[in-house]
Scaffold this motif. Structure first.
Motif, PDB file in Angstrom:
ATOM      1  N   GLY A  39       0.786  -1.266   0.367  1.00 41.72           N
ATOM      2  CA  GLY A  39      -0.284   0.160  -0.082  1.00 41.72           C
ATOM      3  C   GLY A  39       0.680   1.487  -0.033  1.00 41.72           C
ATOM      4  O   GLY A  39       0.606   2.038  -0.769  1.00 41.72           O
ATOM      5  N   ALA A  40       1.528   1.135   0.677  1.00 41.18           N
ATOM      6  CA  ALA A  40       2.282   2.368   0.524  1.00 41.18           C
ATOM      7  C   ALA A  40       3.020   2.954  -0.568  1.00 41.18           C
ATOM      8  O   ALA A  40       3.463   3.895  -0.577  1.00 41.18           O
ATOM      9  N   ILE A  41       4.132   1.665  -1.204  1.00 43.06           N
ATOM     10  CA  ILE A  41       4.164   1.442  -1.898  1.00 43.06           C
ATOM     11  C   ILE A  41       3.442   2.570  -3.500  1.00 43.06           C
ATOM     12  O   ILE A  41       4.087   3.275  -4.811  1.00 43.06           O
ATOM     13  N   VAL A  42       2.322   1.895  -3.703  1.00 43.62           N
ATOM     14  CA  VAL A  42       1.628   2.578  -4.910  1.00 43.62           C
ATOM     15  C   VAL A  42       0.886   3.888  -3.894  1.00 43.62           C
ATOM     16  O   VAL A  42       0.697   4.597  -5.243  1.00 43.62           O
ATOM     17  N   GLU A  43       0.737   4.449  -3.209  1.00 40.11           N
ATOM     18  CA  GLU A  43       1.082   5.752  -2.813  1.00 40.11           C
ATOM     19  C   GLU A  43       1.558   6.509  -2.553  1.00 40.11           C
ATOM     20  O   GLU A  43       1.803   7.560  -3.556  1.00 40.11           O
ATOM     21  N   GLN A  44       3.172   6.373  -3.024  1.00 38.44           N
ATOM     22  CA  GLN A  44       4.100   6.685  -2.723  1.00 38.44           C
ATOM     23  C   GLN A  44       4.709   7.255  -4.670  1.00 38.44           C
ATOM     24  O   GLN A  44       4.675   7.835  -4.802  1.00 38.44           O
ATOM     25  N   ILE A  78      -0.645  -9.793  16.125  1.00 37.24           N
ATOM     26  CA  ILE A  78      -1.682 -10.110  16.389  1.00 37.24           C
ATOM     27  C   ILE A  78      -1.661  -8.053  16.766  1.00 37.24           C
ATOM     28  O   ILE A  78      -3.074  -7.799  16.232  1.00 37.24           O
ATOM     29  N   TYR A  79      -0.396  -7.316  17.220  1.00 36.56           N
ATOM     30  CA  TYR A  79      -1.025  -6.335  17.291  1.00 36.56           C
ATOM     31  C   TYR A  79      -1.208  -5.114  15.500  1.00 36.56           C
ATOM     32  O   TYR A  79      -2.206  -4.570  15.464  1.00 36.56           O
ATOM     33  N   LEU A  80      -0.444  -5.988  14.863  1.00 36.86           N
ATOM     34  CA  LEU A  80      -0.802  -5.499  13.209  1.00 36.86           C
ATOM     35  C   LEU A  80      -2.064  -5.488  12.971  1.00 36.86           C
ATOM     36  O   LEU A  80      -2.707  -4.721  11.872  1.00 36.86           O
ATOM     37  N   LEU A  81      -2.519  -6.695  13.355  1.00 35.86           N
ATOM     38  CA  LEU A  81      -3.984  -7.186  13.333  1.00 35.86           C
ATOM     39  C   LEU A  81      -5.116  -6.049  13.696  1.00 35.86           C
ATOM     40  O   LEU A  81      -6.032  -5.481  12.809  1.00 35.86           O
ATOM     41  N   LEU A  82      -4.887  -6.107  14.424  1.00 36.32           N
ATOM     42  CA  LEU A  82      -5.397  -5.143  15.353  1.00 36.32           C
ATOM     43  C   LEU A  82      -5.440  -4.113  14.746  1.00 36.32           C
ATOM     44  O   LEU A  82      -6.392  -3.407  13.987  1.00 36.32           O
ATOM     45  N   GLY A  83      -4.334  -2.990  14.580  1.00 38.97           N
ATOM     46  CA  GLY A  83      -4.118  -2.112  13.092  1.00 38.97           C
ATOM     47  C   GLY A  83      -4.779  -2.329  11.666  1.00 38.97           C
ATOM     48  O   GLY A  83      -6.162  -1.526  11.460  1.00 38.97           O
ATOM     49  N   LEU A  84      -4.744  -3.598  11.192  1.00 40.48           N
ATOM     50  CA  LEU A  84      -5.702  -3.755  10.008  1.00 40.48           C
ATOM     51  C   LEU A  84      -6.727  -3.727   9.928  1.00 40.48           C
ATOM     52  O   LEU A  84      -7.901  -3.243   9.527  1.00 40.48           O
ATOM     53  N   ALA A  97      -8.449  -0.190  10.328  1.00 44.78           N
ATOM     54  CA  ALA A  97      -7.979   0.652   8.950  1.00 44.78           C
ATOM     55  C   ALA A  97      -8.747  -0.109   8.653  1.00 44.78           C
ATOM     56  O   ALA A  97      -9.726   0.527   7.523  1.00 44.78           O
ATOM     57  N   MET A  98      -9.886  -1.353   8.021  1.00 44.01           N
ATOM     58  CA  MET A  98     -11.395  -2.244   7.297  1.00 44.01           C
ATOM     59  C   MET A  98     -11.750  -0.437   8.007  1.00 44.01           C
ATOM     60  O   MET A  98     -13.070  -0.771   6.870  1.00 44.01           O
ATOM     61  N   LEU A  99     -11.967  -0.628   9.012  1.00 45.72           N
ATOM     62  CA  LEU A  99     -13.541   0.501   9.174  1.00 45.72           C
ATOM     63  C   LEU A  99     -13.336   1.400   8.468  1.00 45.72           C
ATOM     64  O   LEU A  99     -14.120   1.980   8.909  1.00 45.72           O
ATOM     65  N   TYR A 100     -12.537   1.721   8.725  1.00 43.62           N
ATOM     66  CA  TYR A 100     -11.598   3.231   8.215  1.00 43.62           C
ATOM     67  C   TYR A 100     -12.535   2.884   7.094  1.00 43.62           C
ATOM     68  O   TYR A 100     -12.684   4.337   6.839  1.00 43.62           O
ATOM     69  N   GLU A 119      -2.804   5.422   4.018  1.00 47.53           N
ATOM     70  CA  GLU A 119      -3.471   6.234   4.443  1.00 47.53           C
ATOM     71  C   GLU A 119      -3.981   6.738   5.887  1.00 47.53           C
ATOM     72  O   GLU A 119      -3.791   6.558   6.723  1.00 47.53           O
ATOM     73  N   LEU A 120      -5.106   5.692   5.466  1.00 42.19           N
ATOM     74  CA  LEU A 120      -6.095   5.130   6.562  1.00 42.19           C
ATOM     75  C   LEU A 120      -5.543   3.383   7.739  1.00 42.19           C
ATOM     76  O   LEU A 120      -5.544   3.573   8.214  1.00 42.19           O
ATOM     77  N   SER A 121      -4.431   3.020   7.300  1.00 38.48           N
ATOM     78  CA  SER A 121      -2.971   2.291   7.665  1.00 38.48           C
ATOM     79  C   SER A 121      -1.981   3.259   8.944  1.00 38.48           C
ATOM     80  O   SER A 121      -2.538   2.770   9.508  1.00 38.48           O
ATOM     81  N   TYR A 122      -1.916   4.283   7.357  1.00 39.35           N
ATOM     82  CA  TYR A 122      -0.485   4.888   9.052  1.00 39.35           C
ATOM     83  C   TYR A 122      -1.928   5.641   9.950  1.00 39.35           C
ATOM     84  O   TYR A 122      -1.359   5.304  10.988  1.00 39.35           O
ATOM     85  N   TYR A 123      -2.744   5.654   9.727  1.00 38.37           N
ATOM     86  CA  TYR A 123      -3.908   6.647  10.398  1.00 38.37           C
ATOM     87  C   TYR A 123      -3.999   5.722  11.619  1.00 38.37           C
ATOM     88  O   TYR A 123      -4.594   5.655  12.736  1.00 38.37           O
ATOM     89  N   SER A 124      -4.624   4.217  11.223  1.00 38.05           N
ATOM     90  CA  SER A 124      -4.530   3.228  12.130  1.00 38.05           C
ATOM     91  C   SER A 124      -3.691   3.338  13.123  1.00 38.05           C
ATOM     92  O   SER A 124      -3.900   2.738  14.542  1.00 38.05           O
TER      93      SER A 124
END
Length: 219
Positions: free
Chosen positions: A24-29, A126-132, A135-138, A163-168
């Motif tokens: 996702g970061a590469i696509v945005e960059q 698990i921590y990364l999964l919580l962020g994701l 992110a899906m909800l956002y 961007e929303l993963s970053y925000y998450s």
């Protein structure tokens, strides 16, 4: 992939999650013209690796396989159709998948064997999964409600994913840079529940796992 087992599956899962976030970061960059296809391909690869990481029993593998097939079908259909409902379906499937994966990882980390370095990696997953999950909800809110987030341009999920993963994750870690902020009540609710979850996770689960690890080493 026969070498994936409950003794090393979290390393593969961690790779899959980081790969998904990095894509996702590469696509945005670099703003590829085929960004949609790249992000969808990365999604399928991530789900496939995660499913293989939890194939210790036939029932678990079948549940994961059904989810993978569902994602592949939606991604395939979206190649010939750009109907917005496909974005909603895919985000819903990914949300269910991340919830299932978090549950499976949590069971293995908390209720099987002794605490070792592999379980610590599982706690990181698990921590990364919580962020994701958030992110899906956002992303779903951003699809449904225009201008749900200040500092975010309206666009399809694969455009806003980075961007929303970053925000998450910024919210999960309570950094709160403020470049993206929730503008509607539901988004604000998710933001403060996310921050609370992140603090409790670090304070309770990870600290307990590391403490148990050190205690086992000194016995």
């Amino acid at each position: 992939m026969k070498h994936i087992s409950e003794d090393n599956n979290f390393y593969f899962l961690l790779f899959a999650l980081i790969f998904f976030l990095l894509s996702g970061a590469i696509v945005e960059q670099f703003e590829f013209t085929f960004a949609r296809h790249l992000e969808q391909a990365a999604t399928v690869v991530m789900v496939a690796i995660a499913v293989l990481s939890f194939r210790s029993t036939r029932s678990r593998f079948m549940i994961g396989l059904v989810q993978l097939i569902g994602v592949i079908i939606i991604v395939g259909v979206s190649q010939v159709s750009e109907h917005s409902v496909l974005n909603y379906i895919l985000l819903f499937l990914l949300l269910i998948f991340f919830l299932w994966t978090t549950w499976m990882a949590g069971r293995q980390v908390l209720f099987t064997g002794t605490i070792d370095s592999h379980k610590i990696v599982g706690a990181v997953c698990i921590y990364l999964l919580l962020g994701l999950i958030w992110a899906m909800l956002y992303l779903f809110i951003a699809e449904v409600v225009p201008d749900a987030f200040n500092g975010l341009e309206q666009g399809p999920w694969y455009v806003n994913f980075a961007e929303l993963s970053y925000y998450s994750f910024v919210t999960l870690t309570t950094l709160g840079y403020g470049d993206i902020t929730p503008a509607v009540p539901v988004a604000r609710f998710l933001a403060y529940t996310k921050a609370t979850t992140g603090v409790l996770y670090i304070a309770i689960l990870v600290a307990s796992l590391i403490g148990a690890r050190f205690s086992a080493q000194h016995q």
